[in-house]
Structure formats: structure tokens, C-alpha cells
Scaffold this motif. Structure first.
Motif, PDB file in Angstrom:
ATOM      1  N   UNK A 292       0.829  -1.205   0.000  1.00 16.18           N
ATOM      2  CA  UNK A 292       0.000   0.000   0.000  1.00 16.18           C
ATOM      3  C   UNK A 292       0.866   1.258   0.000  1.00 16.18           C
ATOM      4  N   UNK A 293       1.949   1.237   0.767  1.00 14.19           N
ATOM      5  CA  UNK A 293       2.859   2.388   0.826  1.00 14.19           C
ATOM      6  C   UNK A 293       3.504   2.646  -0.532  1.00 14.19           C
ATOM      7  N   UNK A 294       3.960   1.586  -1.197  1.00 14.06           N
ATOM      8  CA  UNK A 294       4.581   1.739  -2.520  1.00 14.06           C
ATOM      9  C   UNK A 294       3.582   2.289  -3.530  1.00 14.06           C
ATOM     10  N   UNK A 295       2.362   1.761  -3.494  1.00 12.29           N
ATOM     11  CA  UNK A 295       1.325   2.255  -4.419  1.00 12.29           C
ATOM     12  C   UNK A 295       1.093   3.750  -4.210  1.00 12.29           C
ATOM     13  N   UNK A 296       0.986   4.152  -2.950  1.00 10.78           N
ATOM     14  CA  UNK A 296       0.740   5.562  -2.653  1.00 10.78           C
ATOM     15  C   UNK A 296       1.888   6.460  -3.078  1.00 10.78           C
ATOM     16  N   UNK A 297       3.123   6.059  -2.773  1.00  9.64           N
ATOM     17  CA  UNK A 297       4.291   6.880  -3.121  1.00  9.64           C
ATOM     18  C   UNK A 297       4.437   7.015  -4.636  1.00  9.64           C
ATOM     19  N   UNK A 298       4.267   5.893  -5.347  1.00 14.08           N
ATOM     20  CA  UNK A 298       4.392   5.939  -6.815  1.00 14.08           C
ATOM     21  C   UNK A 298       3.303   6.822  -7.418  1.00 14.08           C
ATOM     22  N   UNK A 299       2.065   6.681  -6.926  1.00 12.93           N
ATOM     23  CA  UNK A 299       0.957   7.483  -7.457  1.00 12.93           C
ATOM     24  C   UNK A 299       1.185   8.975  -7.208  1.00 12.93           C
ATOM     25  N   UNK A 300       1.632   9.316  -5.992  1.00 10.22           N
ATOM     26  CA  UNK A 300       1.888  10.731  -5.677  1.00 10.22           C
ATOM     27  C   UNK A 300       2.992  11.288  -6.572  1.00 10.22           C
ATOM     28  N   UNK A 301       4.056  10.518  -6.772  1.00 12.83           N
ATOM     29  CA  UNK A 301       5.167  10.980  -7.608  1.00 12.83           C
ATOM     30  C   UNK A 301       4.725  11.211  -9.048  1.00 12.83           C
ATOM     31  N   UNK A 302       3.986  10.259  -9.586  1.00 11.40           N
ATOM     32  CA  UNK A 302       3.534  10.382 -10.982  1.00 11.40           C
ATOM     33  C   UNK A 302       2.596  11.573 -11.151  1.00 11.40           C
ATOM     34  N   UNK A 303       1.630  11.710 -10.235  1.00 12.04           N
ATOM     35  CA  UNK A 303       0.660  12.795 -10.376  1.00 12.04           C
ATOM     36  C   UNK A 303       1.308  14.165 -10.193  1.00 12.04           C
ATOM     37  N   UNK A 304       2.224  14.294  -9.249  1.00 10.31           N
ATOM     38  CA  UNK A 304       2.927  15.562  -9.072  1.00 10.31           C
ATOM     39  C   UNK A 304       3.726  15.921 -10.322  1.00 10.31           C
ATOM     40  N   UNK A 305       4.377  14.931 -10.902  1.00  7.74           N
ATOM     41  CA  UNK A 305       5.191  15.186 -12.090  1.00  7.74           C
ATOM     42  C   UNK A 305       4.338  15.654 -13.264  1.00  7.74           C
ATOM     43  N   UNK A 306       3.248  14.955 -13.523  1.00  7.23           N
ATOM     44  CA  UNK A 306       2.396  15.320 -14.650  1.00  7.23           C
ATOM     45  C   UNK A 306       1.730  16.671 -14.414  1.00  7.23           C
TER      46      UNK A 306
ATOM     47  N   UNK B 152       2.968  19.118 -12.739  1.00  8.74           N
ATOM     48  CA  UNK B 152       4.010  20.117 -12.966  1.00  8.74           C
ATOM     49  C   UNK B 152       4.170  20.390 -14.456  1.00  8.74           C
ATOM     50  N   UNK B 153       4.143  19.335 -15.257  1.00  6.83           N
ATOM     51  CA  UNK B 153       4.250  19.506 -16.708  1.00  6.83           C
ATOM     52  C   UNK B 153       3.019  20.223 -17.267  1.00  6.83           C
ATOM     53  N   UNK B 154       1.842  19.933 -16.713  1.00  5.73           N
ATOM     54  CA  UNK B 154       0.625  20.639 -17.147  1.00  5.73           C
ATOM     55  C   UNK B 154       0.737  22.144 -16.916  1.00  5.73           C
ATOM     56  N   UNK B 155       1.276  22.521 -15.751  1.00  2.00           N
ATOM     57  CA  UNK B 155       1.424  23.936 -15.434  1.00  2.00           C
ATOM     58  C   UNK B 155       2.510  24.592 -16.280  1.00  2.00           C
ATOM     59  N   UNK B 156       3.595  23.863 -16.524  1.00  2.97           N
ATOM     60  CA  UNK B 156       4.714  24.437 -17.269  1.00  2.97           C
ATOM     61  C   UNK B 156       4.369  24.637 -18.734  1.00  2.97           C
ATOM     62  N   UNK B 157       3.633  23.689 -19.302  1.00  2.52           N
ATOM     63  CA  UNK B 157       3.315  23.759 -20.730  1.00  2.52           C
ATOM     64  C   UNK B 157       1.820  23.990 -20.960  1.00  2.52           C
TER      65      UNK B 157
END
Length: 735
Positions: A254-268, A270-275
Motif C-alpha cells: 500500500x505504501x509503494x502504491x501511494x508513493x508511486x501514485x503521488x510521484x507520478x501525479x505531481x510530475x504530470x 508540474x508539466x501541465x502547469x509548465x506547458x
């Protein structure tokens, strides 16, 4: 420094006192008649008034017939689809915050939006589930329906989740109905101004603290542990300690799922805001994350193999309306009012922001009614309280939304999911929903940048922000809001206790007057003191105002009054002494006449007796051996100015205490031969002065002027024609 202004430099225009002005343009005296006329006009019934009321109460009837289909429809459809896609994961996630099953988040994302589309006045906000409001609802449901009450047995730790969830849904529905009722009532009595007591620093500090509550409530889902949360003071601290104690029991998957999901969503994101200028529609990363995570969870069977907690059963179709339990009102009334105010505060701030940006008008009271109807009607369909999410509203605006047609399209997207696609997300891990919540709080966490900005701009607002944040963290969301509002109002009271007092001077060759301590070009008019306070005058600061007037004028008024009284007393004593001596002289004169007669007789008999001289006389009085009276030095009691102007342009009202203080100021300064004038009084202040019996023989409306410049011009004319008295001071009588 500039030279003092001269009377010749003043305006040549006619100068009117308040008494003269009322003769030319009399004010209406019958306030009761004005009030009656206003009430009568409001309740007058006609076809046009009924139509305007209908269009005001149901705004969709006014804008939908004039909807520009060709210009707006495509943008609204694209915007509605985008918002609906985002609303799906947020609705599921925020339902967990509210302590109810995820499907009720979908209900809360459908019914209220349809109602707001009909009754709302904003074209750009996206009503629906909102993290801060959901966690406030969750604190109520979890406190009234704790999990411990649904243990299957005393020796078993299993919980009857279906019974617990059903009970929590009933609490959430009752709470939502009461919130809606409060909002409708506040809107009908035109109480939309209540939000003005929630300043921006207060709201931002409150939402920042609420974001901490929300984040901590979702950590348990990311860690895969079960803990209970309360809504009492210090409950956040206890929850944090419980989480720390549960860390050894963390579900690694559960911890891995949460960390990976948070990382992916934050990254995308950030790209949405930048571009964002290059991407016409933001990438719906939350929806993609839900779909991918659900597929992996279903294919790998994460729940059985690794014990990952999943959403579970999501029933399809709509439920029949159910009347909420009104017997729960007594238990949730305090929370309901707090939530009603917070929902409105968040909503109206966004409503006004978009209205100013796009140039259209909104009705604050109608917004209250629209939110109230959305919540109260939604409660019958087992919805929990909705608000307005900034993230969805920004998406709705940025993707081309021009009206609430976009909201109707997003509601249609949710309806399709409720009817057909809800069951597809039964294998969705709750850690993914928790990650969606945490990621969408990024904008609120950015508000911590307010602290250095407020430190540089306004430390009082910074104090409100910090106190609100700490109170909400320690006392929970409901009590924290009450303490925050109370403290914010106290800062207003304290500011009126320490206003900025100033002595004004004329800016050369103008009719503008500025603080002489802050403007070098401002010079005091000879013989005139002009006093101004930066805040209104009322019972709490009236005494401070009077003391400041005396202090800022540079003279000890009380001491001058005492000296004047001593002079008057000494003069009276000297006059009484002179009268006694005069009477004594008259008696001596009579005695001397008798003596002269006897002397003449003696001279006739005996001329050798020496002559007795008659004392010197002056008129009818005789002054024999009387010293010339020593006059008191009048310069020691002479005031350096002859006129005092009180600028009341900042005063919005006066009470009985402030009227008494003004009378005292007039009396004290007139005792030292200083004329007092009032300028800048608003019409309502004049009415209050009249009702408070302020005017008398010694205080007349001839001492009131519309502006400082009029008063100074009048004073200069009066004293240029009036010679100084023998004592060197000016007569205080106003012509």
C-alpha cells in the motif's frame, strides 16, 4: 519648510456653516417615513416586480434564453468533460474523507451540481465535493459514529462496516440538510455580508490548517493501517501519535502504491502547469492513475495477495430519496453552522474572483440560496455537504468554460458513471484515492508562502493567519474557526484603541491638508490646530480621543483651566478687597469732615493748634495707604492658538459616550478661550448628534463645516476682523 499660509491665500468661494447650508438645502428629517417608504417599495407587488424576483431567484431563466450557442457551446462541452473526468476521482476520494462509502461521493458530485446550475449566479465555479469541507463532515461522522461501536464481539476486532457506514451516511445527510437550511435562511435575510468577518488571512490560515488535517487523515490509507479519528480538541495530535505507533504495521504494498501514485501525479501536474500554453486540455492524470491502478489491482489481486485495502462494492444506479433524520439536528447544529459559513466563504471568494476577471455581476445572497438548495435537496439523496474546489474551477475556466452549461456537462459525465461504470472501480486501492487527495492539496500548501509576505506587509494580518492556523490545528476545525473569528474581531477592536492621531497643515497654494509630521510641505495655519483620528469615534476609544486632542495640541488644557480659575479667584479677591477699602475710605472721609469742624472751633478758641491735613480724595472714593493691585501675568495662561478644528470625516457613527466626550472637549477648550469647530460630519452622524442633544446655546451648527478648508477660511475671516482682547486672547464666541 514652507512659509505659514496667509488668509489672502485661502479660497474666495462662499463659505457656509452647517446652519446656513441647511437653510439653503434642508435635510429630510422624517427617517421613519423614509424607512416606511423603503419597506413599502420592497413589498409592493406588480407584474414586473414578480418577474424580476423570479429571474433573480432562478437565474438560469435569465441567461439560458440568451445563451450564445455558436460562441460558447463547444468551450462549455470541452470544459464540462474535463471537469467531469477530474470530478470522478475526487468524488470517490473525498467520500472517504467524509467517512462514507465512495459511491456517495459520486452522488454528491451529481445532484448538487444540477441544482447550482439552475440557481447559481457564477459562470465559472465548479461546485461539488471539496477536501476541506469533506474532512469537516468526516470529523462529525466519525465522532458521532465511532468504529468501536460496531465491533462484532468484545473479543473480536472485526467491524460491521455495513452497519457503521449506514449510520454515518444518516449523520452526513442530516448534517447536510441542516447546513442547507442555514444557508437558505441566511440568504433570504440578506445575510451574505457575514463572510466579511472572515478576512483573507483568516481563510488562508484556516485552509492551510485544514490541509494538515486532511493530509494526516489520508496517511492511514497510504500506510494501510486502521486508526480512529476524533473531532475533539487536540484530536490531530492524538491521531499523529496513533499513526506513529502504527508505523511498524505498515502495509509495504500500500505504501509503494501511494508513493508511486503521488510521484507520478505531481510530475504530470508540474508539466501541465509548465506547458499549459501548449496543451489545450490538461492531462487528466488522476483519471489515468485510477484506471491503471484499478487494472493492476484487479489483475494481480492486490487485496488477497498483499492485503491492500480496496474501495469494495460500488452499487450502480440512483437511489430513491430518503428523508434525513431530523432527530440528529441537536447533535450537529454547531458543526452545521460552522460548515455553512466556511462553504460560503470559500465559494464567494472564488465567485468574486472570476466575476471581476471576466466582468460580470454576481449576487452574494443568491449564492447562499443556491448553495443551500444544493445541500438541502441533495441531503434527501444521501449526499454529504458540498463546496467549491479551486482546482476544478480553474480547470473549468482555463479549458474554455463560459457558463454553468459546463457544470451540467460534468454532472452528465458523473451520471453515466453512476449508472454504468461505477462497479468498474471496485478493485481500486484506497491508497490511490488518498494520493489523489494529497496531490490536490498542493495549491493550499502553497499558502504557507503567505507568512514571509505578510511579515513584510502587515504584521497584524500575519498574527491573524498564525493564530487561526494554530487554533485550527489544536482545537479542530469547528472550534478553531470560532476562535479565529473571535481573535480577528479583537484585532479590529485593538486597532481602534491605537489609531493614528495627527495634526494637519495646509499644503501650500492648495485646499489640501496633510499630517505635518509626515509631509514637509504641510504647514499649520497660524492660530489654528486641526486634529484628525484615523478611525471612528465610539465608547471604546472616546476617552483616548479626548486625551489625544489635548496632547497633540501641545498645551496642558487642564493646567490652563486651573490657572484660569486661580486668576479669576484672585481677581475676585482683589475686587472684594478694593470694595472694602473703598467703603473704609468713605468712612474715613466722614470722620475727617467731623474732625475739620472741631479743628475750626479749636482754632477759633486756640489758633496755636497745628493744622490737620485732609487726605487726598479721588471722586467719591478715598484711597488712603492702599497699594496698587498686582495683576497676574496673563501670558502664563495664554493658549498659543485661538481655534481648534476636529476632522470627523473618518467617523461613521457616534454613540452617547462619544457625544459626551465631544461636549467635554468643547467645554474645556472654550474655558481657555479656544473656539472648537467640527468638519466632515456625515449626514447620519449629524442625525445622531441631534438625537443625542449635542447642540445647545454654546454649541451650535455654526461651528460645523463641510470641509477643513471652509472652516479655516471662515476662522481667518472672523479673526482678521476681531481685535484681540486686553488679555491677548481671542473671544471664543462664534459669530
Amino acid at each position: 519648510m514652507a512659509d505659514p499660509p496667509s488668509p489672502d491665500s485661502l479660497s474666495k468661494n462662499p463659505i457656509y456653516t452647517e446652519a446656513e447650508l441647511e437653510e439653503i438645502a434642508p435635510r429630510s428629517r422624517d427617517s421613519r417615513a423614509r424607512l416606511f417608504s423603503s419597506v413599502r417599495n420592497k413589498f409592493r407587488c406588480s407584474g414586473e416586480i414578480a418577474k424580476s424576483l423570479l429571474l433573480k431567484f432562478i437565474p438560469i431563466l435569465s441567461w439560458l434564453p440568451r445563451y450564445p450557442v455558436k460562441e460558447w457551446l463547444l468551450g462549455d462541452v470541452i470544459s464540462g468533460l474535463s471537469v467531469g473526468i477530474i470530478q470522478l476521482p475526487q468524488g470517490l476520494a473525498y467520500a472517504l474523507l467524509a467517512g462514507v462509502p465512495p459511491v456517495f461521493g459520486l452522488y454528491s458530485s451529481f445532484y448538487p451540481i444540477v441544482l447550482y446550475t439552475i440557481f447559481g449566479t457564477s459562470r465559472h465555479i465548479s461546485p461539488g465535493t471539496f477536501a476541506v469541507i469533506s474532512v469537516m463532515v468526516g470529523s462529525v461522522t466519525e465522532s458521532l459514529v465511532p468504529s468501536e461501536d460496531f465491533m462484532t464481539s468484545q473479543n473480536d476486532s472485526n467491524i460491521d462496516t455495513e452497519a457503521r457506514d449506514a449510520a454515518r451516511v444518516q449523520v452526513a445527510s442530516a448534517l447536510t440538510l441542516l447546513v442547507g437550511i442555514f444557508q437558505i435562511l441566511l440568504g433570504l435575510v440578506q445575510f451574505g455580508f457575514v463572510v466579511t468577518y472572515l478576512s483573507e488571512p483568516l481563510i488562508r490560515g484556516y485552509t492551510s490548517a485544514a490541509a494538515i488535517h486532511v493530509t494526516l487523515s489520508q496517511v492511514k490509507s497510504i500506510l494501510g493501517v486502521a486508526i480512529s479519528q476524533g473531532s475533539h480538541p487536540l484530536s490531530l495530535i492524538y491521531t499523529f501519535l496513533k499513526l506513529c505507533s502504527k508505523i511498524p504495521q505498515t502495509n509495504i504494498a500500500s505504501l509503494l502504491i501511494g508513493v508511486i501514485a503521488i510521484t507520478v501525479m505531481f510530475t504530470v501536474k508540474y508539466l501541465n502547469e509548465k506547458y499549459n500554453s501548449k496543451i489545450p486540455i490538461p492531462i487528466p492524470i488522476e483519471l489515468f492513475t485510477l484506471i491503471v491502478a484499478t487494472g493492476i489491482s484487479y489483475g494481480v489481486n492486490l487485496n488477497k495477495l498483499y492485503g491492500v485495502d480496496i474501495v469494495g462494492n460500488i452499487p450502480t444506479g440512483l437511489k430513491a430519496p430518503i428523508v434525513p433524520r431530523t432527530d440528529l439536528f441537536a447533535s450537529v447544529v454547531g458543526n452545521a453552522f460552522a460548515i455553512a459559513v466556511v462553504v460560503y466563504a470559500f465559494t464567494i471568494s472564488l465567485v468574486k474572483m472570476f466575476a471581476v476577471k471576466h466582468g460580470y455581476n454576481v449576487d452574494s445572497n443568491q449564492e447562499l440560496i443556491a448553495l443551500g438548495l444544493s445541500n438541502s435537496v441533495g441531503s434527501f439523496f444521501q449526499c454529504f455537504t458540498i463546496g467549491t474546489a479551486m482546482s476544478r474551477s480553474l480547470v473549468q475556466e482555463s479549458t474554455g468554460g463560459n457558463s454553468q452549461v459546463a457544470g451540467a456537462v460534468s454532472a452528465a459525465v458523473i451520471l453515466v458513471i453512476i449508472l454504468k461504470a461505477g462497479e468498474l472501480f471496485e478493485s481500486l486501492p484506497k491508497a490511490i484515492l488518498a494520493s489523489v487527495v494529497v496531490v490536490n492539496l498542493k495549491g493550499i500548501f502553497k499558502q504557507f508562502k503567505d507568512i514571509p509576505a505578510l511579515w513584510r506587509s502587515n504584521k497584524i494580518d500575519l498574527l491573524v493567519w498564525i493564530v487561526t492556523f494554530i487554533a485550527t490545528i489544536l482545537l479542530n476545525l469547528d472550534l478553531g474557526l470560532a476562535v479565529s473569528v473571535g481573535f480577528s474581531l479583537l484585532t479590529v477592536i485593538f486597532r481602534t484603541q491605537w489609531p493614528h492621531y495627527s495634526i494637519l497643515g495646509q499644503v501650500s497654494s492648495t485646499d489640501i491638508y496633510r499630517d505635518v509630521s509626515q509631509c514637509e510641505q504641510a504647514v499649520e495655519f497660524p492660530g489654528v490646530k486641526i486634529f484628525r483620528s484615523s478611525c471612528t469615534l465610539y465608547f471604546a476609544n472616546a476617552e483616548l480621543y479626548a486625551n489625544a486632542v489635548k496632547r497633540m495640541c501641545g498645551v496642558d488644557v487642564d493646567k490652563l483651566i486651573e490657572v484660569k480659575k486661580k486668576e479669576a479667584k484672585k481677581k475676585k479677591q482683589l475686587q472684594e478687597k478694593a470694595e472694602k477699602e473703598a467703603k473704609k475710605g468713605l468712612k474715613t472721609k466722614k470722620n475727617s469732615e467731623e474732625t475739620n469742624r472741631k479743628v475750626n472751633e479749636l482754632e477759633f478758641i486756640c489758633p496755636q493748634i497745628p493744622e490737620v491735613k485732609e487726605p487726598e480724595t479721588e471722586g467719591d472714593a478715598v484711597y488712603e495707604n492702599i497699594e496698587e493691585p498686582t495683576m497676574y501675568n496673563m501670558e502664563s495662561s495664554e493658549c498659543p492658538f485661538h481655534s481648534l478644528i476636529l476632522d470627523l470625516s473618518t467617523v461613521s457613527f457616534v454613540d452617547t459616550v462619544s457625544i459626551k466626550i465631544l461636549k467635554t472637549i468643547f467645554r474645556d477648550f472654550q474655558e481657555i478661550d479656544v473656539s472648537v469647530y467640527l468638519v466632515g460630519c456625515h449626514e447620519n452622524v449629524l442625525d445622531q448628534l441631534e438625537c443625542g442633544n449635542f447642540f445647545s446655546k454654546t454649541i451650535t451648527k455654526r461651528q460645523l463645516f463641510s470641509s477643513i478648508h471652509d472652516a479655516v477660511t471662515y476662522i481667518s475671516k472672523v479673526h482678521s476682523k476681531k481685535p484681540p482682547t486686553d488679555e491677548g486672547s481671542f473671544n471664543s464666541t462664534v459669530l
